[in-house]
Design a protein around this motif. Structure first.
Motif, PDB file in Angstrom:
ATOM      1  N   ARG A 296       0.777  -1.344  -0.054  1.00 51.48           N
ATOM      2  CA  ARG A 296      -0.114  -0.040  -0.030  1.00 51.48           C
ATOM      3  C   ARG A 296       0.946   1.222   0.019  1.00 51.48           C
ATOM      4  NH1 ARG A 296      -2.684   2.871   4.382  1.00 51.48           N
ATOM      5  NH2 ARG A 296      -1.686   1.538   5.807  1.00 51.48           N
ATOM      6  N   THR A 297       2.036   1.146   0.569  1.00 49.67           N
ATOM      7  CA  THR A 297       2.685   2.188   0.841  1.00 49.67           C
ATOM      8  C   THR A 297       4.247   2.271   0.234  1.00 49.67           C
ATOM      9  OG1 THR A 297       3.775   1.669   2.922  1.00 49.67           O
ATOM     10  CG2 THR A 297       1.595   2.822   2.989  1.00 49.67           C
ATOM     11  N   TYR A 298       4.821   1.216  -0.084  1.00 51.95           N
ATOM     12  CA  TYR A 298       6.006   0.848  -0.824  1.00 51.95           C
ATOM     13  C   TYR A 298       7.079   0.770   0.285  1.00 51.95           C
ATOM     14  CZ  TYR A 298       4.017   1.255  -5.535  1.00 51.95           C
ATOM     15  OH  TYR A 298       3.536   1.282  -6.673  1.00 51.95           O
ATOM     16  N   ARG A 299       6.719   0.889   1.549  1.00 51.86           N
ATOM     17  CA  ARG A 299       7.724   1.007   2.715  1.00 51.86           C
ATOM     18  C   ARG A 299       7.874  -0.467   3.222  1.00 51.86           C
ATOM     19  NH1 ARG A 299       5.280   6.009   3.768  1.00 51.86           N
ATOM     20  NH2 ARG A 299       3.579   4.959   4.895  1.00 51.86           N
ATOM     21  N   PRO A 300       9.090  -0.718   3.975  1.00 54.13           N
ATOM     22  CA  PRO A 300       9.306  -1.545   4.706  1.00 54.13           C
ATOM     23  C   PRO A 300       8.329  -1.907   5.762  1.00 54.13           C
ATOM     24  CG  PRO A 300      11.382  -0.441   4.577  1.00 54.13           C
ATOM     25  CD  PRO A 300      10.296   0.314   3.871  1.00 54.13           C
ATOM     26  N   VAL A 301       7.895  -2.872   6.051  1.00 53.24           N
ATOM     27  CA  VAL A 301       6.695  -3.338   7.123  1.00 53.24           C
ATOM     28  C   VAL A 301       7.458  -3.042   8.465  1.00 53.24           C
ATOM     29  CG1 VAL A 301       5.269  -5.163   8.355  1.00 53.24           C
ATOM     30  CG2 VAL A 301       5.592  -5.018   5.770  1.00 53.24           C
ATOM     31  N   THR A 302       8.470  -3.522   8.786  1.00 49.50           N
ATOM     32  CA  THR A 302       9.238  -3.203   9.775  1.00 49.50           C
ATOM     33  C   THR A 302       9.348  -1.629  10.283  1.00 49.50           C
ATOM     34  OG1 THR A 302      11.339  -3.304   8.747  1.00 49.50           O
ATOM     35  CG2 THR A 302      10.879  -5.292  10.092  1.00 49.50           C
ATOM     36  N   THR A 303       9.401  -0.695   9.305  1.00 51.01           N
ATOM     37  CA  THR A 303       9.289   0.621   9.590  1.00 51.01           C
ATOM     38  C   THR A 303       7.998   1.076  10.040  1.00 51.01           C
ATOM     39  OG1 THR A 303      10.932   0.741   7.482  1.00 51.01           O
ATOM     40  CG2 THR A 303       9.807   2.973   8.526  1.00 51.01           C
ATOM     41  N   ASP A 304       7.063   0.370   9.255  1.00 47.87           N
ATOM     42  CA  ASP A 304       5.579   0.781   9.847  1.00 47.87           C
ATOM     43  C   ASP A 304       5.126   0.408  11.130  1.00 47.87           C
ATOM     44  OD1 ASP A 304       4.920   2.347   7.613  1.00 47.87           O
ATOM     45  OD2 ASP A 304       3.634   0.737   6.620  1.00 47.87           O
ATOM     46  N   LEU A 305       5.642  -0.964  11.484  1.00 45.70           N
ATOM     47  CA  LEU A 305       5.443  -1.576  12.723  1.00 45.70           C
ATOM     48  C   LEU A 305       6.030  -0.775  13.994  1.00 45.70           C
ATOM     49  CD1 LEU A 305       5.344  -5.040  12.248  1.00 45.70           C
ATOM     50  CD2 LEU A 305       3.479  -3.850  12.274  1.00 45.70           C
ATOM     51  N   ALA A 306       7.334  -0.481  13.636  1.00 45.81           N
ATOM     52  CA  ALA A 306       8.303   0.773  14.347  1.00 45.81           C
ATOM     53  C   ALA A 306       7.706   1.800  14.757  1.00 45.81           C
ATOM     54  CB  ALA A 306       9.645   0.652  14.048  1.00 45.81           C
ATOM     55  N   THR A 307       6.738   2.325  13.799  1.00 43.34           N
ATOM     56  CA  THR A 307       6.327   3.635  14.158  1.00 43.34           C
ATOM     57  C   THR A 307       5.085   3.519  14.689  1.00 43.34           C
ATOM     58  OG1 THR A 307       7.025   4.155  11.876  1.00 43.34           O
ATOM     59  CG2 THR A 307       5.471   5.767  12.546  1.00 43.34           C
ATOM     60  N   PHE A 308       4.313   2.482  14.352  1.00 47.33           N
ATOM     61  CA  PHE A 308       2.783   2.641  15.041  1.00 47.33           C
ATOM     62  C   PHE A 308       2.772   1.658  16.306  1.00 47.33           C
ATOM     63  CE2 PHE A 308       2.027   3.674  10.691  1.00 47.33           C
ATOM     64  CZ  PHE A 308       1.059   4.711  10.798  1.00 47.33           C
ATOM     65  N   PHE A 309       3.548   0.798  16.563  1.00 46.95           N
ATOM     66  CA  PHE A 309       3.459   0.069  17.793  1.00 46.95           C
ATOM     67  C   PHE A 309       3.857   0.537  19.015  1.00 46.95           C
ATOM     68  CE2 PHE A 309       4.677  -3.467  20.699  1.00 46.95           C
ATOM     69  CZ  PHE A 309       3.264  -4.102  20.733  1.00 46.95           C
ATOM     70  N   PRO A 310       4.963   1.610  19.183  1.00 51.17           N
ATOM     71  CA  PRO A 310       4.983   2.609  20.406  1.00 51.17           C
ATOM     72  C   PRO A 310       3.760   3.285  20.951  1.00 51.17           C
ATOM     73  CG  PRO A 310       6.872   2.453  18.786  1.00 51.17           C
ATOM     74  CD  PRO A 310       5.930   1.775  18.030  1.00 51.17           C
ATOM     75  N   ASN A 311       3.174   3.739  19.662  1.00 49.01           N
ATOM     76  CA  ASN A 311       1.785   4.772  19.943  1.00 49.01           C
ATOM     77  C   ASN A 311       0.653   3.601  20.585  1.00 49.01           C
ATOM     78  OD1 ASN A 311       3.193   6.499  18.526  1.00 49.01           O
ATOM     79  ND2 ASN A 311       2.063   6.183  16.564  1.00 49.01           N
ATOM     80  N   THR A 312       0.553   2.461  19.912  1.00 49.18           N
ATOM     81  CA  THR A 312      -0.336   1.614  20.589  1.00 49.18           C
ATOM     82  C   THR A 312      -0.050   1.408  22.155  1.00 49.18           C
ATOM     83  OG1 THR A 312      -1.176   0.791  18.458  1.00 49.18           O
ATOM     84  CG2 THR A 312      -1.250  -0.800  20.654  1.00 49.18           C
TER      85      THR A 312
END
Lengths: 306, 499
Positions: free
Chosen positions: A82-98
């Motif tokens: 969807r974003t062409y970004r590495p999944v780990t980057t997305d998880l590292a961004t969103f998981f701390p917020n959760t």
């Protein structure tokens, strides 16, 4: 204890593998196609084929699974379709917020849930007990989106006490944490109450009282500690569930958490992100449960790990 | 005395400066998918990166194509070679100047198979790009392609800095430069001081991602945002009652329609298709289901698109519908299934339900089938022999501003799904011939005539159940001036000033 921990980690391996197989199969069984989604409703066959190739979606399923598993072992969860970004980057961004929201919610749940449960148990069937139990019933049954929107309308739009949405300062955390923590608070209050009631009727409490101990000492030292084991179990389960992301709260308050990421990714059939996020959630659930099991030993020394 | 006047002027000047500055905050429904122009298809992404990047040509809100990074073009007599003059004195946000080399590199990157750009088809007629001198680029086509210039206005074909990760650090030549992106939350941009054109009147721009519409509206009500997009129709009256907020209504190039499967009985009969067009009261849908936020279609495409001409109307006439059905052999109507998305377009399922009840009045029993969006796409994208969908709602945004994009993929017989986007399996040799001609003829006047003919044919043939164009509803706080709500569903703040 170390041995126990290691054994538990080893036992978790098949669970994680099971999660991987199930999520891998489930996203692919759902109708729809990530390439079609990315390209939009009016893309031609050629563009869709190019996108499939770019993300390795035209490879046989077993090859894709092999890549997924070997990728996980190397810490590579693939690229988002969807974003062409590495999944780990997305998880590292969103998981701390959760994690931040979950900690806020569980703090509020504990801060209000445990004391009200204890006080209700000390005066069973009193007006206070009744109001706590009715409050808990309302807390469990109230729709989260309704409560969240109501909180925004009253406390942000009308009174202007808190920001409407977003993440940033401690003030931003208050409304979403209360909204999310409400049902956990209710469940913890009910659990504390029933567990305390059970313990308070036991012989050793009567003995302690007969010895002439102060009432507060009896409650806090003897009763509460014994009542805590089932409460800790519930707290662990609640916290684990909170870590899985709270898509409704996150949506209402525009909180950039993993629940929203997961739902957006499911909608876009973004296989790599769905796989990565579910895996992360499963692992954190396992970790929370392990921690809970270890905490039992501290609360109740009779519990041994061998 | 002079000193006092000077001091007063200074104070006034400072006030004027303060008034001219500030950050405009726009609350959108979602976070951009990507800030790499070639890789995003959603309008929240396009809204953000349209401030960072520029295209060779620009499609204005009035539907005019005007030069942007290109200042002119010379087309060869066989219409196969275009030489573009590149604007001089333009710099990227990293300070490097824009020359023909960067334009060539950007177009080649867009077309490269490894980029896998979803909108690659817009430029895929380009065979090669050559640099003639510092400010001249030659583009050679594989076949004549009249919509080339309008396709170069599409935001995804923007001229970008190549060789960098544009999603992390988008670098373009636009009036705003990238500052930061807190994923899932906000994107911050600031005015680019080295911009070649008129510099923006505001210091910066902030785009918030706010999926829940009630929350989005609350942000604009409290003043935490200046602009909130996609106002739910039921909130218009309440927001307009707020003295600080106005709901702007601007038409979109997105047309909503329900297509017939032309390979399935009874939709093979033109009388049945016409009967359905007469049986549905479009005015009623617009007024009562959409709260006025739409415009009844009078052509397959919307105003503001090159080639648009009103070609007719199917006035609500249930009596005529019944007559036509009887002529076609269905005096008592028939049963069918109406496929409808739920939540993809404004009030989509509600509109489908209203149509269901209107069709029931002429004896047509349409069962509604609704599917999650991806399942919906998959189901409607099946080849003719496996396709089970007789009648389905879809929307189409002619975002290039050229009628080719709004017709070729939808009505040409070579474009039946899954090859193209002709989900109706519409096939008409006359329409095919006219569309081919309009695509390869570069005379705008002649093209306009050809499209008018195509649209008349489609209309009389009742190729779809023609419905309406959507209206964009945007809540804007007082004090915001100059915001452009573009028909391509982008919100542009180049000329915004804040009071």
């Amino acid at each position: 204890m170390l041995q126990y921990t290691l054994r538990r980690i080893l036992v978790a391996v098949p669970s994680v593998l099971g999660v991987m197989i199930i999520v891998f199969a489930m996203v692919r069984l759902a109708p729809g196609d990530p390439a079609q989604n990315l390209a939009g409703e009016f893309a031609d066959a050629e563009t869709i084929e190019l996108i499939r190739e770019r993300f390795g979606l035209n490879e046989p399923t077993h090859v894709q699974f092999y890549r997924f598993v070997t990728g996980v072992l190397q810490g590579d969860l693939g690229t988002s379709t969807r974003t062409y970004r590495p999944v780990t980057t997305d998880l590292a961004t969103f998981f701390p917020n959760t994690l931040e929201l979950a900690l806020g919610a569980i703090t509020i749940a504990l801060l209000f849930g445990i004391p009200s449960g204890i006080l209700a148990a000390l005066r069973p069937n009193s007006a206070f007990d009744l109001s706590v139990m009715i409050g808990a019933l309302i807390g469990v049954s109230m729709p989260v989106f309704w409560f969240g929107l109501l909180a925004i309308l009253i406390f942000s739009v009308q009174l202007g006490w808190f920001p409407v949405a977003g993440r940033g300062t401690l003030m931003h955390l208050v409304l979403p944490a209360i909204t999310l923590g409400l049902s956990s608070m209710a469940i913890i209050a009910r659990m504390t109450r029933s567990s305390m009631l059970e313990v308070l009727n036991q012989d050793f409490i009567r003995t302690a009282r007969a010895k002439g101990l102060f009432d507060r000492g009896v409650v806090m030292k003897h009763a509460l500690r014994n009542a805590l084991v089932p409460v800790v179990t519930v707290i662990g389960l609640q916290f684990g569930a909170l870590l899985a992301g709270a898509v409704i709260t996150e949506t209402v308050f525009s909180w950039p958490g993993i629940g929203r990421l997961l739902v957006d990714s499911i909608r876009a059939r973004d296989y790599p992100v769905v796989q990565g996020a579910v895996l992360l959630i499963a692992v954190s659930f396992i970790v929370v449960n392990l921690v809970v099991d270890l905490v039992y030993g501290f609360i109740d020394p009779r519990i041994r790990y061998d | 005395m002079l000193r006092r006047i000077a001091a007063m002027l200074l104070v006034i000047g400072l006030f004027a400066l303060a008034a001219a500055q500030g950050t405009l905050i726009i609350a959108q429904g979602t976070d951009p998918a990507s800030l790499d122009a070639a890789k995003a298809t959603d309008s929240p992404s396009a809204t953000v990166y349209s401030h960072i990047y520029e295209t060779l040509y620009e499609l204005t809100a009035d539907g005019e194509v005007v030069p942007q990074l290109a200042t002119g073009v010379t087309v060869s007599s066989d219409n196969m070679t275009y030489v573009f003059d590149i604007r001089q004195g333009v710099t990227f946000h990293d300070g490097t100047p824009l020359t023909a080399n960067e334009v060539k590199a950007s177009i080649e990157q867009f077309l490269a198979p490894e980029t896998a750009a979803p909108f690659r088809f817009l430029l895929d007629r380009i065979a090669e790009v050559n640099v003639l001198d510092t400010y001249k680029v030659e583009v050679k086509l594989a076949s004549v392609f009249a919509p080339l210039i309008t396709h170069l206005t599409h935001s995804s074909t923007a001229i970008v800095k190549t060789g960098v990760d544009l999603d992390a650090t988008p670098i373009g030549t636009g009036p705003f430069e990238f500052v930061s992106w807190d994923r899932g939350q906000r994107v911050d941009l600031k005015r680019y001081e080295g911009y070649w054109g008129d510099k923006p009147g505001i210091d910066g721009l902030r785009f918030l991602a706010v999926p829940e519409s009630t929350t989005r509206m609350a942000l604009v009500e409290t003043g935490e945002a200046h602009v909130a997009v996609r106002v739910p129709p039921q909130d218009i009256a309440r927001l307009n009652a707020n003295p600080n907020v106005t709901v702007e209504q601007v038409s979109s190039v997105r047309t909503i329609y329900i297509y017939f499967n032309h390979t399935m009985e009874p939709f093979t009969d033109v009388r049945v298709r016409q009967a359905i067009n007469y049986a549905v009261d479009k005015e009623e849908l617009v007024e009562f289901v959409l709260g006025g936020a739409a415009r009844v279609s009078d052509a397959p495409i919307s105003p503001g698109v090159f080639g648009y001409t009103p070609v007719g109307s199917y006035e609500f006439d249930p009596e005529k519908a019944r007559e036509l059905l009887a002529e076609a052999g269905f005096p008592d109507g028939f049963s069918t299934t109406l496929y409808s998305p739920n939540g993809r377009y404004l009030q989509d399922i509600q509109v489908s339900e209203a149509i269901q009840s209107q069709l029931a009045r002429v004896g047509i029993d349409a069962q509604i089938e609704t599917l999650e969006w991806n399942a919906y796409l998959a189901k409607t994208n099946m080849p003719a022999e496996e396709n089970e969908v007789p009648f389905a709602m879809l929307g189409w945004g002619t975002v290039t501003g050229d009628a080719d994009y709004g017709h070729f993929a939808l009505f040409h017989s070579t474009q039946h799904v899954p090859n193209g986007s002709n989900r109706a399996f519409y096939a008409n040799p006359t329409v095919d011939a006219l569309l081919d001609q309009a695509r390869t003829n570069t005379d705008p006047a002649l093209r306009a005539v050809l499209y008018e003919e195509v649209m008349k044919l489609l209309w009389d043939d009742a190729a779809w159940l023609f419905l309406y164009s959507e209206t964009q509803l945007v809540a804007v706080r007082d004090g915001v001036e100059g915001l452009v709500i573009h028909p391509t569903e982008r919100y542009l703040a180049f000329d915004v000033s804040l009071r």
